[in-house]
Every structure is written in structure tokens, then in C-alpha cells.
Enzyme design. Sequence first.
Site, PDB file in Angstrom:
ATOM      1  N   LYS A   1     -46.178  -7.731   3.863  1.00  0.00           N
ATOM      2  CA  LYS A   1     -45.489  -7.672   3.712  1.00  0.00           C
ATOM      3  C   LYS A   1     -45.875  -7.554   2.270  1.00  0.00           C
ATOM      4  O   LYS A   1     -45.517  -6.878   1.204  1.00  0.00           O
ATOM      5  CB  LYS A   1     -43.500  -8.516   3.289  1.00  0.00           C
ATOM      6  CG  LYS A   1     -42.900  -8.152   3.890  1.00  0.00           C
ATOM      7  CD  LYS A   1     -41.942  -9.258   4.693  1.00  0.00           C
ATOM      8  CE  LYS A   1     -41.152  -9.060   5.699  1.00  0.00           C
ATOM      9  NZ  LYS A   1     -39.913 -10.138   6.037  1.00  0.00           N
TER      10      LYS A   1
ATOM     11  N   GLN B   1     -38.248 -16.142   3.862  1.00  0.00           N
ATOM     12  CA  GLN B   1     -38.681 -15.208   5.442  1.00  0.00           C
ATOM     13  C   GLN B   1     -37.644 -16.048   6.531  1.00  0.00           C
ATOM     14  O   GLN B   1     -38.025 -17.710   6.635  1.00  0.00           O
ATOM     15  CB  GLN B   1     -40.071 -15.408   5.649  1.00  0.00           C
ATOM     16  CG  GLN B   1     -40.684 -14.980   6.489  1.00  0.00           C
ATOM     17  CD  GLN B   1     -40.502 -13.630   7.535  1.00  0.00           C
ATOM     18  OE1 GLN B   1     -40.427 -12.698   6.294  1.00  0.00           O
ATOM     19  NE2 GLN B   1     -40.198 -12.946   8.584  1.00  0.00           N
TER      20      GLN B   1
ATOM     21  N   ASP C   1     -33.511  -8.078   1.267  1.00  0.00           N
ATOM     22  CA  ASP C   1     -33.007  -8.278   2.464  1.00  0.00           C
ATOM     23  C   ASP C   1     -31.686  -8.307   2.973  1.00  0.00           C
ATOM     24  O   ASP C   1     -31.517  -7.424   3.722  1.00  0.00           O
ATOM     25  CB  ASP C   1     -33.530  -9.675   3.013  1.00  0.00           C
ATOM     26  CG  ASP C   1     -34.780 -10.095   3.625  1.00  0.00           C
ATOM     27  OD1 ASP C   1     -35.402  -8.962   4.031  1.00  0.00           O
ATOM     28  OD2 ASP C   1     -35.352 -11.196   3.667  1.00  0.00           O
TER      29      ASP C   1
HETATM   30  N1  GUN Z   1     -37.810 -12.519  10.153  1.00  0.00           N
HETATM   31  C1  GUN Z   1     -37.079 -11.695  10.447  1.00  0.00           C
HETATM   32  N2  GUN Z   1     -37.371 -11.129  10.270  1.00  0.00           N
HETATM   33  C2  GUN Z   1     -36.751 -10.970   9.235  1.00  0.00           C
HETATM   34  C3  GUN Z   1     -36.427 -10.087   7.797  1.00  0.00           C
HETATM   35  O1  GUN Z   1     -36.616  -9.089   7.799  1.00  0.00           O
HETATM   36  N3  GUN Z   1     -35.962 -10.956   6.697  1.00  0.00           N
HETATM   37  C4  GUN Z   1     -36.495 -12.144   6.836  1.00  0.00           C
HETATM   38  N4  GUN Z   1     -36.447 -12.501   5.689  1.00  0.00           N
HETATM   39  N5  GUN Z   1     -36.992 -12.983   7.129  1.00  0.00           N
HETATM   40  C5  GUN Z   1     -36.549 -12.036   8.368  1.00  0.00           C
END
Ligand code: GUN
Length: 293
Positions: free
Chosen positions: A52, A96, A119
Site C-alpha cells: 500500500k 490494518q 477502507d
Molecule cells: N486486512 C485484509 N484486508 C484488509 C483491508 O482491505 N483493509 C484493512 N484495514 N485490513 C485488511
Amino acid sequence: MEIIDGKRISEEIRQEIGAEVASMIDKDLRAPHLAAVIVGDDPASQTYVASKEKQAKGVGFTSTVYRMPADTSREELMGVIEFLNNDNDVDGFIVQLPLPAHIDEQEVLLSINPAKDVDGFHPENVGRMALGLPCYIPATPNGIMELLKRYQVETAGKSCVVLGRSHIVGSPVSILMSQKTTPGNATVTLCHSRTQNLKEVCREADILIAAIGQPRFVTADMVKEGAVVIDVGIHRVEDPSKKSGFRLVGDVDYDEVAKKASMITPVPGGVGPMTIASLLQNTLKAAKKQVYS
Ligand code: GUN
């Protein structure tokens, strides 16, 4: 059979975002700023967050990562979220998941400012999505809709079967596909562990979205001739023929299902690359709201 190339589409999206960032900079506006908070050292989460960060920087964003130890207290994490909620230089941020067991995930998601929740996990954004109001749509469902749109898949009036009811993928994508939108307007069936006659239900699908979390669960006998198949899964399976000793497979038995499908997403290179592109789209949207207001 056409392969839906998520890698190519995600590159296209990142180029579009990069061009918009460049034009913001030309107007003396600051670059969009995405922050990420990661607690603990789960290797998969570390990899996701590193990707990311790399891709955010690649499109010209500012990216900040808050790496916190596994024994971070609830109060310490809440303190960082409170800081990010109020920092006018940060347009959007993510925490996350998963979080260490001693931290309540729901409480954390609720504490994120919905305007910065790129998100799309805050209940306010989930509710707004369900009502078809402006909101941040979670990355994976948004990526799926973007693939269907850019490949001009006809969805109106079609039968769409979604496998899996997770809050992150199955549930939101089933809502989006049933809305009065393009893509959308499909007749949606959401299947889960209690669904009866699963094979027969899946065989009715013009569009089959597999988000069930089991390697190669969807076999060719579950797929209608000419169906569009979207595979959200990603799993490592042992493969002694590979130097690494493993290969990646999805929720779909790709080799067999590809023979019947009219279009299919591969794993890797299908839905996966779309998720970070969607997160960047949401962050750009958040930044535009902030810097143009
Ligand atoms: N863990 C797995 N996929 C995601 C996501 O799209 N966002 C976040 N914050 N955590 C994750």
C-alpha cells in the site's frame, strides 16, 4: 474465453490517479496523504501495508505508516487514531486488520472519522453504501465493480451468485450488484455455509463471485456454460515443481472452470491488484474533498 486482467486495469487506474495528482500539484495543492496503522508483526499484514505504501508513493501520494508493537494497548492505538482523525494533513487512513486479540476491532473501526475511513469499514459508510448514498466503498467490492465496468460485463437483469457473506467482500458486493446502478441491477443470491443445493444454485449464475476462502472450491460442474467468474480467493498451496515450494490459487479451480466461462479473473493478477488501486481511488476522493473545500 477472455481473461479479466486485473493487473492491467489496476495499472490503468493508478495512471489515472497519478495524472490527477500531477494536476493537483500544478495548481499548488498538496499531494493526497494516506496513512496506515499496523499493530504487531503478522507477516501477511506487513506485506500488504508495504505494498500500500509503495503504490501510494508510486501515484505521488504522501504515505505515512505507524508501526506499533503487538503489545500496544487499546489506549495507545486510540491515541494514534484520534491524532489521525484530527490531523488536517491526512486525508484518509486505514487500520490494518486483523488486530491483536486484546484489542476490540469493532471499537477501533467505530473510532475512525467516517470522512477519513478510506477502507469503508465504519458502520456509517456501510450504512450509506447500503442506501446508495455517497460513501467510501470497501476496496475489494469496489475493485470487482470496477472490473465489471471496464470489461463492460452486462449485469442488468442477470443472475449473480455470490459465495461468502463476509463483511469485507461477500455482503457488500451482493448489495452493490443488486442496486439500481451500472454495473448492478442483477438478481442476486448470497450463498453461505448453510445454503442448500449449492451446486444447483451456482449453476444458475450468469455472474459467479467466489469469496468463500477455500482453495479451488468452485469446480467446473458448479458453473454455467458462458458464465462470468470472479475469483476473490488467494491461497498458497504446496507445489514441489516451484522453486518457492508453493503456488497461488484462488477459490476457483481455474484450469477446469476457464474452459466453461466466457470471462474469468486469474489468481494472481485478477481481483487482488484491484484492491490497492481502489484504496488509492478512495484516498484521492477524500483528498479532493479536503483540498477543494
Ligand atoms: N486486512 C485484509 N484486508 C484488509 C483491508 O482491505 N483493509 C484493512 N484495514 N485490513 C485488511
